[in-house]
Design a protein around this motif. Sequence first.
Motif: not given
Length: 273
Positions: A52-60, A127-129, A134-135, A139-141
Amino acid sequence: MKTLQFLSLLFATLVLTNCGNPQPETTETPEPTETVAQTREFYQLKVYSFSSESQIATTDDYLQHAYMPAVKKQGIQNIGVFKFITNEKDTVPKTYVLTPFQSMEQFLALENQLNADAEYVQAGSAYIDAPYDNPPYDHIESILMQAFTDMPMMETPKLDGPRSERIYELRSYESPTEKLYWNKVDMFNAGGEVALFDRLGFNAVFYGEVISGSRMPNLMYMTTHADMATRDKNWEAFVDSPEWKALTAMPKYENNVSHADIWFLYPTEYSDY
């Protein structure tokens, strides 16, 4: 009795010395000097996958305003953050984070150092909390590497053009066996592939021996180009070069790659590369 104890101790020492995963017999590359061995960096490449775009925005936001400032406070510089250029076969958005370390001790200490940094925890709280339902990623490699002896430290690409047009080409070469993997690493170092890439202006960022990952045995490396047209010309010059033709004609370097993956990336505006 003392003689028996001494022999037992000697035998145990020899066993311990020869345990583990020793490198196979590849006599082509001499052992790295102590200075080179001490300066060879370690790299962690983290690959975030999103849906999702929201995931990308939060991680960025986390990477730019929490992770990078906090890591740099620990003396770690030159962090690369790249976006995957999706294609018809792979439509999953991904972010690649490349972090260099001077030692394994520095790598192992980082997580605790970040968690003890109040500014980091506050800046990265979304991001941390993030809640379990709603992660901020799917996943992370995580891939851990050590730099090649012929390029022991990362380098900043010598490119002046706009970031939006740059092509960062990440490659992974898998080998059918560990012995053939070390043979391919030798081909880069003693065989001269690293030097050839440098001569042809590939602007390599790093070459790494993968010491922990999901596709082992394999090596990875990243080159950079002003745009896709320049990338294609560079590879054409590589394939047509007399050095490469001579290398591929050597029987000792036959069959050392069983699978190759190529990912095209572009740098974020906040990336150090």
